[in-house]
Design a protein around this motif. Structure first.
Motif, mmCIF file in Angstrom:
data_model
loop_
_atom_site.group_PDB
_atom_site.id
_atom_site.type_symbol
_atom_site.label_atom_id
_atom_site.label_comp_id
_atom_site.label_asym_id
_atom_site.label_seq_id
_atom_site.Cartn_x
_atom_site.Cartn_y
_atom_site.Cartn_z
ATOM 1 N N GLU A 17 0.378 -1.207 0.130
ATOM 2 C CA GLU A 17 -0.508 0.008 -0.355
ATOM 3 C C GLU A 17 0.526 0.970 -0.193
ATOM 4 O O GLU A 17 0.542 2.027 -1.006
ATOM 5 N N ARG A 18 1.496 1.292 0.695
ATOM 6 C CA ARG A 18 3.021 2.470 1.342
ATOM 7 C C ARG A 18 3.455 2.632 -0.426
ATOM 8 O O ARG A 18 3.694 3.945 -1.118
ATOM 9 N N ILE A 19 4.034 1.476 -1.553
ATOM 10 C CA ILE A 19 3.996 1.559 -2.449
ATOM 11 C C ILE A 19 3.429 1.875 -3.513
ATOM 12 O O ILE A 19 3.680 3.301 -5.029
ATOM 13 N N ASP A 20 2.135 1.804 -3.633
ATOM 14 C CA ASP A 20 1.798 2.144 -4.252
ATOM 15 C C ASP A 20 1.113 3.801 -4.617
ATOM 16 O O ASP A 20 1.179 4.528 -5.075
ATOM 17 N N ARG A 21 1.016 3.974 -3.190
ATOM 18 C CA ARG A 21 1.234 5.420 -2.650
ATOM 19 C C ARG A 21 1.691 6.240 -3.202
ATOM 20 O O ARG A 21 1.628 7.460 -3.605
ATOM 21 N N ASP A 22 2.923 5.726 -2.760
ATOM 22 C CA ASP A 22 4.501 6.748 -3.628
ATOM 23 C C ASP A 22 4.109 7.008 -4.925
ATOM 24 O O ASP A 22 4.999 7.391 -5.745
ATOM 25 N N LEU A 23 3.689 5.365 -5.777
ATOM 26 C CA LEU A 23 3.929 5.761 -6.834
ATOM 27 C C LEU A 23 2.684 6.491 -7.751
ATOM 28 O O LEU A 23 3.177 7.544 -8.488
#
Length: 76
Positions: A17-23
């Motif tokens: 989820e953190r990676i998705d938000r960052d992307l």
């Protein structure tokens, strides 16, 4: 003893989820920069030659600091 990430699926999900938000944040930032560049391009075409020369100058003296006083001054 090594512990596998698969033993903590909630941590893997949180990381995903953190990676998705960052992307998504990066994608939005790139889109905004592209829009700003597209709107700035016509304005930049209208600028005078003097302002273009001013923007190409170094921003501060530190960029040429290494070129000053390279050789000792001759004795007077």
């Amino acid at each position: 003893m090594l512990i596998s990430e698969l033993a903590f699926p909630h941590l893997v999900a949180a990381n995903d989820e953190r990676i998705d938000r960052d992307l998504e944040r990066r994608r939005v930032a790139l889109e905004r920069r592209a829009e700003a560049a597209a709107t700035a391009a016509p304005a930049a075409a209208r600028t005078s030659a003097a302002s273009v020369v001013m923007t190409s100058a170094p921003r501060h003296a530190a960029t040429r600091r290494h070129q000053t006083n390279r050789m000792p001054r001759p004795a007077a």
